[in-house]
Scaffold this active site. Sequence first.
Site, PDB file in Angstrom:
ATOM      1  N   LYS A  26       0.830  -1.194   0.000  1.00 36.60           N
ATOM      2  CA  LYS A  26       0.000   0.000   0.000  1.00 36.60           C
ATOM      3  C   LYS A  26       0.876   1.260   0.000  1.00 36.60           C
ATOM      4  CE  LYS A  26      -4.047   0.080   2.668  1.00 36.60           C
ATOM      5  NZ  LYS A  26      -4.738   0.475   3.916  1.00 36.60           N
ATOM      6  N   PHE A  72     -15.563  13.091  11.353  1.00 39.03           N
ATOM      7  CA  PHE A  72     -16.976  13.118  10.927  1.00 39.03           C
ATOM      8  C   PHE A  72     -17.033  13.147   9.400  1.00 39.03           C
ATOM      9  CE2 PHE A  72     -16.779  15.019  15.159  1.00 39.03           C
ATOM     10  CZ  PHE A  72     -17.707  14.247  15.838  1.00 39.03           C
ATOM     11  N   CYS A  92     -19.863   2.505   8.888  1.00 39.12           N
ATOM     12  CA  CYS A  92     -19.989   3.315  10.115  1.00 39.12           C
ATOM     13  C   CYS A  92     -21.318   3.152  10.846  1.00 39.12           C
ATOM     14  CB  CYS A  92     -19.767   4.774   9.769  1.00 39.12           C
ATOM     15  SG  CYS A  92     -18.208   5.022   8.919  1.00 39.12           S
ATOM     16  N   LYS A  95     -22.094  -0.379  12.224  1.00 42.38           N
ATOM     17  CA  LYS A  95     -21.109  -0.741  13.244  1.00 42.38           C
ATOM     18  C   LYS A  95     -21.264   0.124  14.502  1.00 42.38           C
ATOM     19  CE  LYS A  95     -16.738   0.619  13.129  1.00 42.38           C
ATOM     20  NZ  LYS A  95     -15.302   0.799  12.903  1.00 42.38           N
ATOM     21  N   LYS A 150     -23.785   3.640  -0.981  1.00 40.12           N
ATOM     22  CA  LYS A 150     -24.346   4.946  -1.352  1.00 40.12           C
ATOM     23  C   LYS A 150     -23.549   5.425  -2.559  1.00 40.12           C
ATOM     24  CE  LYS A 150     -21.333   7.826   1.424  1.00 40.12           C
ATOM     25  NZ  LYS A 150     -21.215   8.993   2.276  1.00 40.12           N
TER      26      LYS A 150
HETATM   27  C1  UGA Z   1     -21.143   8.470   8.214  1.00 32.32           C
HETATM   28  C2  UGA Z   1     -21.373   9.873   8.810  1.00 32.32           C
HETATM   29  O1  UGA Z   1     -22.263  10.619   7.967  1.00 32.32           O
HETATM   30  C3  UGA Z   1     -20.049  10.618   8.952  1.00 32.32           C
HETATM   31  O2  UGA Z   1     -20.269  11.862   9.588  1.00 32.32           O
HETATM   32  C4  UGA Z   1     -19.103   9.763   9.805  1.00 32.32           C
HETATM   33  O3  UGA Z   1     -17.835  10.364   9.942  1.00 32.32           O
HETATM   34  C5  UGA Z   1     -18.903   8.408   9.138  1.00 32.32           C
HETATM   35  O4  UGA Z   1     -20.197   7.774   9.018  1.00 32.32           O
HETATM   36  C6  UGA Z   1     -17.985   7.604  10.007  1.00 32.32           C
HETATM   37  O5  UGA Z   1     -18.363   7.265  11.124  1.00 32.32           O
HETATM   38  O6  UGA Z   1     -16.809   7.437   9.651  1.00 32.32           O
HETATM   39  P1  UGA Z   1     -20.807   7.475   5.751  1.00 32.32           P
HETATM   40  O7  UGA Z   1     -21.065   6.141   6.383  1.00 32.32           O
HETATM   41  O8  UGA Z   1     -19.648   7.638   4.853  1.00 32.32           O
HETATM   42  O9  UGA Z   1     -20.666   8.613   6.896  1.00 32.32           O
HETATM   43  O10 UGA Z   1     -22.078   7.825   4.859  1.00 32.32           O
HETATM   44  P2  UGA Z   1     -23.429   8.651   5.027  1.00 32.32           P
HETATM   45  O11 UGA Z   1     -23.484   9.642   3.943  1.00 32.32           O
HETATM   46  O12 UGA Z   1     -23.624   9.142   6.386  1.00 32.32           O
HETATM   47  O13 UGA Z   1     -24.508   7.503   4.695  1.00 32.32           O
HETATM   48  C7  UGA Z   1     -24.649   6.363   5.524  1.00 32.32           C
HETATM   49  C8  UGA Z   1     -25.788   5.505   5.052  1.00 32.32           C
HETATM   50  O14 UGA Z   1     -27.035   6.158   5.274  1.00 32.32           O
HETATM   51  C9  UGA Z   1     -25.772   5.191   3.560  1.00 32.32           C
HETATM   52  O15 UGA Z   1     -26.143   3.851   3.359  1.00 32.32           O
HETATM   53  C10 UGA Z   1     -26.777   6.122   2.959  1.00 32.32           C
HETATM   54  O16 UGA Z   1     -27.345   5.672   1.757  1.00 32.32           O
HETATM   55  C11 UGA Z   1     -27.804   6.165   4.073  1.00 32.32           C
HETATM   56  N1  UGA Z   1     -28.648   7.370   4.038  1.00 32.32           N
HETATM   57  C12 UGA Z   1     -28.107   8.578   4.297  1.00 32.32           C
HETATM   58  C13 UGA Z   1     -29.994   7.249   3.765  1.00 32.32           C
HETATM   59  O17 UGA Z   1     -30.520   6.147   3.525  1.00 32.32           O
HETATM   60  N2  UGA Z   1     -30.779   8.384   3.762  1.00 32.32           N
HETATM   61  C14 UGA Z   1     -30.261   9.598   4.019  1.00 32.32           C
HETATM   62  O18 UGA Z   1     -31.039  10.579   4.019  1.00 32.32           O
HETATM   63  C15 UGA Z   1     -28.903   9.705   4.292  1.00 32.32           C
END
Ligand code: UGA
Length: 463
Positions: free
Chosen positions: A58, A176, A287, A290, A347
């Site tokens: 890596k 975040f 995230c 978990k 997503k």
């Molecule tokens: C999430 C948090 O948003 C971040 O702030 C955090 O730092 C990160 O986890 C982490 O703990 O490292 P992430 O998992 O990358 O980020 O993605 P999100 O955009 O939050 O989406 C999470 C899930 O929720 C996806 O499956 C998405 O499709 C779903 N989602 C999100 C919905 O179904 N509806 C929504 O309105 C928003």
Amino acid sequence: MKRTSILPIVFVLSHIFLFANEKPKITIIGTGYVGLVTGTCLAEIGNSVLCADINVLKINGLIKGIMPIYENGLETLVKKHSQTGHLSFTSDVPDSIEQADIIFIAVDTPMSESGAADLSAIRRVIGTIAQHINHYKVIVTKSTVPIGTSIWIRDLLETEYNIPSDMFDVVSNPEFLREGSAIYDFLHPDRIVIGTDSDTARIYMTTIYQSFIADHIPIIWTNITTAESIKYASNAFLALKISFINEMANLCDAMGADIQDIARAMGLDKRISPQFLNPGPGFGGSCFPKDSAALLYMAQQKHLPFFTIEAAINANALQKHKPVQKLLKIMSNLENKTIAVLGLAFKANTDDVRYSPAITIIEDLIKQGALVQAYDPIAMENMRLVFPNLTYCASIDEAVSQVDAAIIVTEWNEFKAMDIAHIGELMNNRIIVDARNILDKQTLQNNNFIFDYIGRSCLRHEY
Ligand code: UGA
């Protein structure tokens, strides 16, 4: 632990850093998603960063500019700061520790089904730090760690490795970052959370986030345990919000209401906010699933109920089955039917398939005896590791050719911009379950599609 006696020295040191523009040297241990984005962005805001990882392949790739993950804008920034000299990579972790004033730990802490965390990678890193600590260092936990981990690290160094308490401080500085917009999120934070009980560490952390402080980004200074808890509380609350809107959407389907208007109206209430009110096939990624499980586990360990988060987890598990249930309502039997699955990533804008609803959807389709033709702009290689024998297609056209129905799982722009008339011509049956509510209802109707969304009461009205 407190070193009020050395504060005058620290004061002088901090001014050397601040006024001679010589910032503390940062080492990031772990070049996974969090570590690599954090290191690169810390370089972008003017720090000198060394990213270390035991994975030689890596690191060699990164030195050549090859990214181990897909993240929008990452490659450009890595190349930029490899050239400016603000960012470098090494597999010599001991040396990277010796060089560092601040060490960010960004190694994996995988969770078991119960929610318990595997801290063995952190333990190994702490062992290496203990062997190579050669002057005072601030040790920062960056990736999400169970509440109490940073204190555990401090105790481990002091009691198991006999490192004097004035040689280090432990800080919690949770990230975040959303996958797909992590660079933007890092560079435009809503807030920065820093948990520490040390004045010295506070000065070091202030120095590396100087540009954000100058831009008046709120910094939440708190104790270590609270900082760790803020991360879980934020993620679990967002998971809760998604499960709420998903269950509300399911009720809409039963009652004849439209979730999109509901979400819009709710979101205009400033107390609710419009974000994370998009219903869909359930939340996934590394995230939310978990962290929600971990928070529940931690509450259970303390013999406390956490009804709301438990409900969010349960609702999410059911939600992932909705798309195929909806398809079954339209087609009643999927035996030997060919179904296009459009979108595999959890997503849009990521190649990550961890806990992706696509996995449950494909499993459900296979259980029903269907054949799957899958397409995703960038996540197919990762999904191949989960389902090696699926038919993976090179384009949307190929994926929908002669299928009996299609399910949209991920909200990629490419799917939003699909020419529905053309798609209809390629399919055997014009049947679509749009689990992200991204297609225009009128266009689908005009092209004689049988379709359903999540929470838009289509089946109720169309049949
Ligand atoms: C999430 C948090 O948003 C971040 O702030 C955090 O730092 C990160 O986890 C982490 O703990 O490292 P992430 O998992 O990358 O980020 O993605 P999100 O955009 O939050 O989406 C999470 C899930 O929720 C996806 O499956 C998405 O499709 C779903 N989602 C999100 C919905 O179904 N509806 C929504 O309105 C928003």
